[in-house]
Scaffold this motif. Sequence first.
Motif, PDB file in Angstrom:
ATOM      1  N   LYS A  90      -3.334  -0.462  -2.500  1.00 57.39           N
ATOM      2  CA  LYS A  90      -3.731   0.724  -3.267  1.00 57.39           C
ATOM      3  C   LYS A  90      -2.795   1.897  -2.971  1.00 57.39           C
ATOM      4  O   LYS A  90      -1.902   1.810  -2.124  1.00 57.39           O
ATOM      5  N   THR A  91      -3.018   3.003  -3.655  1.00 54.94           N
ATOM      6  CA  THR A  91      -2.295   4.247  -3.385  1.00 54.94           C
ATOM      7  C   THR A  91      -3.239   5.235  -2.729  1.00 54.94           C
ATOM      8  O   THR A  91      -4.330   5.494  -3.252  1.00 54.94           O
ATOM      9  N   VAL A  92      -2.835   5.763  -1.590  1.00 56.63           N
ATOM     10  CA  VAL A  92      -3.693   6.641  -0.791  1.00 56.63           C
ATOM     11  C   VAL A  92      -2.915   7.900  -0.419  1.00 56.63           C
ATOM     12  O   VAL A  92      -1.742   7.828  -0.049  1.00 56.63           O
ATOM     13  N   THR A 114       0.865  -1.177   0.000  1.00 63.49           N
ATOM     14  CA  THR A 114       0.000   0.000   0.000  1.00 63.49           C
ATOM     15  C   THR A 114       0.900   1.224   0.000  1.00 63.49           C
ATOM     16  O   THR A 114       1.766   1.361   0.875  1.00 63.49           O
ATOM     17  N   THR A 120     -12.187  12.405   1.623  1.00 65.28           N
ATOM     18  CA  THR A 120     -12.831  11.908   2.836  1.00 65.28           C
ATOM     19  C   THR A 120     -12.132  12.470   4.059  1.00 65.28           C
ATOM     20  O   THR A 120     -10.903  12.393   4.170  1.00 65.28           O
ATOM     21  N   GLU A 180      -2.702   6.595 -10.439  1.00 65.97           N
ATOM     22  CA  GLU A 180      -4.011   6.193  -9.939  1.00 65.97           C
ATOM     23  C   GLU A 180      -4.038   6.250  -8.419  1.00 65.97           C
ATOM     24  O   GLU A 180      -3.539   5.360  -7.737  1.00 65.97           O
ATOM     25  N   VAL A 198      -6.452   2.798   7.385  1.00 66.91           N
ATOM     26  CA  VAL A 198      -6.194   3.015   5.960  1.00 66.91           C
ATOM     27  C   VAL A 198      -5.663   1.742   5.315  1.00 66.91           C
ATOM     28  O   VAL A 198      -6.101   1.336   4.230  1.00 66.91           O
ATOM     29  N   HIS A 254      -6.360   6.080  -5.184  1.00 65.34           N
ATOM     30  CA  HIS A 254      -7.660   5.485  -4.876  1.00 65.34           C
ATOM     31  C   HIS A 254      -8.443   6.264  -3.828  1.00 65.34           C
ATOM     32  O   HIS A 254      -9.660   6.123  -3.732  1.00 65.34           O
ATOM     33  N   ALA A 255      -7.743   7.068  -3.027  1.00 66.36           N
ATOM     34  CA  ALA A 255      -8.447   7.835  -1.997  1.00 66.36           C
ATOM     35  C   ALA A 255      -7.578   9.004  -1.562  1.00 66.36           C
ATOM     36  O   ALA A 255      -6.344   8.902  -1.526  1.00 66.36           O
ATOM     37  N   SER A 277      -6.099  -1.274   6.241  1.00 69.35           N
ATOM     38  CA  SER A 277      -7.166  -2.277   6.197  1.00 69.35           C
ATOM     39  C   SER A 277      -8.162  -1.987   5.073  1.00 69.35           C
ATOM     40  O   SER A 277      -8.650  -2.899   4.407  1.00 69.35           O
ATOM     41  N   ALA A 278      -8.463  -0.698   4.863  1.00 68.87           N
ATOM     42  CA  ALA A 278      -9.485  -0.318   3.878  1.00 68.87           C
ATOM     43  C   ALA A 278      -8.952  -0.287   2.446  1.00 68.87           C
ATOM     44  O   ALA A 278      -9.726  -0.481   1.502  1.00 68.87           O
ATOM     45  N   TYR A 279      -7.639  -0.036   2.270  1.00 69.20           N
ATOM     46  CA  TYR A 279      -7.084   0.132   0.918  1.00 69.20           C
ATOM     47  C   TYR A 279      -5.846  -0.738   0.704  1.00 69.20           C
ATOM     48  O   TYR A 279      -4.787  -0.241   0.309  1.00 69.20           O
TER      49      TYR A 279
END
Length: 370
Positions: free
Chosen positions: A311-313, A168, A244, A215, A304, A217-218, A306-308
């Motif tokens: 991904k890239t946040v 992540t 968010t 990309e 974070v 994601h959040a 856990s949720a993504y």
Amino acid sequence: MRVVIEADGGSRGNPGPAGYGAVVRDAATGEVLLERYGALGTTTNNVAEYSGLIAGLRAAAELNAARVEVRMDSKLVVEQMSGRWQIKNPGLRPLAAEAAGLVGKFTEVTYGWIPREKNRAADQLANRAMDEAAGRVSRDAVEVITEPAVPEAPAPRSWAPPSLENATRIILVRHGATAMTAQGRYSGRGDVPLTDEGEAQAMAAGGRVAGISREVHAVLTSPLRRCVRTAELIAAEQGGVPVTVMDDLIECDFGLWEAKTFAEVQQDWSAEMTAWLESTSVAPPQGESFQKVAERVRGALAAVLSAYPGKTVVLVSHVSPIKLLLRDALAAGDAFLHRLYLDAAGISTMDVWPDGNIAVRSVNETAHLR
């Protein structure tokens, strides 16, 4: 009886020759009650760290302790045993299950992360076990318990370029400048807006984020306006990724020091300032300690991850939360907090893997601001 377990483990090479160490102390006096250490053959750091925890729990059970506080510099073990991180590595599950079984022997067990420099006693025992296994030192009166290694999926050696598979990516962005930034004032919970310069910095940060990752994601942000606006401008560069609010990313509460300069605080609260600089457990008058900030930002990061997963946040926050996240990621001491400078709209990037391994790729990038 209430005791503190300090546990650690390591391997020379990952995997490589490994060992663990554990120290059990009286919680009230700090007196060492028992020590355990042992060699594990060839295995990984994570297996060794879990082995240190298990040895410490067994020793505490021998003492008939009722309440146990576990302190480790392994964020992976602390977060997994606290139930905040999943145990995805099949090689670690038997060890975690064994540790959980031992936990049932006590009335209460808590876990806390400490920097490596405060876990020196357990680290020295783990290194002693590895040295003895290699024939470099002789044994003394300290009891040695040697256990077979538990197999684990191979991990990359520490000097090899890490793969991004399953990682992540966390992009940490400090908000753009405000009027308080320019004046060098403590800016905690005061909800001040970006200046025109701050807006331009935030847009530039958005461009740099787009260069780091195509990309995102959040985009998650502190609830304060200076961060929300920075987040909105970054998200716009990503084609309108939703923004968010995450309350735990808010800045430290500086209490009575809010909107004061460092010189003003030093003049009016000299003793309080000295104590605050010396210990992260000390809070400004009517404010919040860095220890408390660290607790909530660790929780935010765990949520974070856990949720993504994978991904890239982007996390848009403030100086204190970002410094604390970087301190933990680098396994640095508290002095790090006073030696690191973070510019307005500066960017730091780190990758976090499911097993808890972390690679910090950049700290306080500012080339996009020139």
